[in-house]
Design an enzyme around this catalytic site. Sequence first.
Site, PDB file in Angstrom:
ATOM      1  CE  LYS A  49      -3.463  34.127   2.084  1.00  0.00           C
ATOM      2  NZ  LYS A  49      -3.975  34.322   3.416  1.00  0.00           N
ATOM      3  CB  SER A  50      -6.861  27.121  -2.965  1.00  0.00           C
ATOM      4  OG  SER A  50      -5.525  26.990  -3.350  1.00  0.00           O
ATOM      5  CB  THR A  77      -1.813  21.724  -0.130  1.00  0.00           C
ATOM      6  OG1 THR A  77      -0.681  22.546   0.122  1.00  0.00           O
ATOM      7  CG2 THR A  77      -2.706  21.648   1.096  1.00  0.00           C
ATOM      8  CE  LYS A  86       1.519  20.017  -3.479  1.00  0.00           C
ATOM      9  NZ  LYS A  86       2.250  21.032  -4.235  1.00  0.00           N
ATOM     10  CD  GLU A  88       5.162  10.247 -19.930  1.00  0.00           C
ATOM     11  OE1 GLU A  88       6.335  10.587 -20.197  1.00  0.00           O
ATOM     12  OE2 GLU A  88       4.292  10.057 -20.793  1.00  0.00           O
ATOM     13  CG  ASN A 124      -0.746  19.999  -8.018  1.00  0.00           C
ATOM     14  OD1 ASN A 124      -0.918  19.338  -9.042  1.00  0.00           O
ATOM     15  ND2 ASN A 124      -0.653  21.305  -8.027  1.00  0.00           N
ATOM     16  CG  ASP A 171       2.415  22.349  -7.920  1.00  0.00           C
ATOM     17  OD1 ASP A 171       1.441  23.110  -7.830  1.00  0.00           O
ATOM     18  OD2 ASP A 171       2.672  21.457  -7.082  1.00  0.00           O
ATOM     19  N   GLY A 202      10.977  19.563  -2.981  1.00  0.00           N
ATOM     20  CA  GLY A 202       9.675  19.093  -2.524  1.00  0.00           C
ATOM     21  C   GLY A 202       8.757  18.900  -3.723  1.00  0.00           C
ATOM     22  N   GLY A 203       7.469  18.789  -3.445  1.00  0.00           N
ATOM     23  CA  GLY A 203       6.504  18.553  -4.512  1.00  0.00           C
ATOM     24  C   GLY A 203       6.533  19.604  -5.601  1.00  0.00           C
TER      25      GLY A 203
END
Length: 151
Positions: A20-21, A67, A71, A83, A92, A108, A134-135
């Site tokens: 949707k970005s 995405t 990532k 860092e 991301n 995130d 996950g990420g």
Amino acid sequence: MIQGSTELVAIVGSPVAQVKSPENFNRWFADHQQNVAMLAIDLAQSALDDFVQTLRGWQNLRGCVVTVPYKQLLASRLDSVSERSAALCSVNVIRREIDGRLVGDIVDGEGFLNAARKQGFNPKDKQVLVIGTGGVGSAIAYSLCQAGVSH
């Protein structure tokens, strides 16, 4: 309307049809009269190295949102990372510097934490359960730890 003077940002992953970005960012850019547009790039994994090299010279591209599934894969291909990205071996967002250097971060967790704080959540000395490593889940766990959760 995209013009020759339009600055670009991208979201890169595979697949990207569900993201949707572009819709959200492009609406914001238009509402704020910014000459910027977001493109969705569905990139084959075999093209990652070439893509990174292309980013270095793509002068009207500010950077990328990253995405799944890239990532972790892109984090090691950048010139420097924050860092928290180094700790998580994940990015991301990638910012392209004027000299073509690529700088990565993972935001995130900070995004989650800022939204939670707006709802009155104070992580200090709290016990939390994060499901998923996950990420995004790892980034949320990292930011919660940095913010002072006890367990």
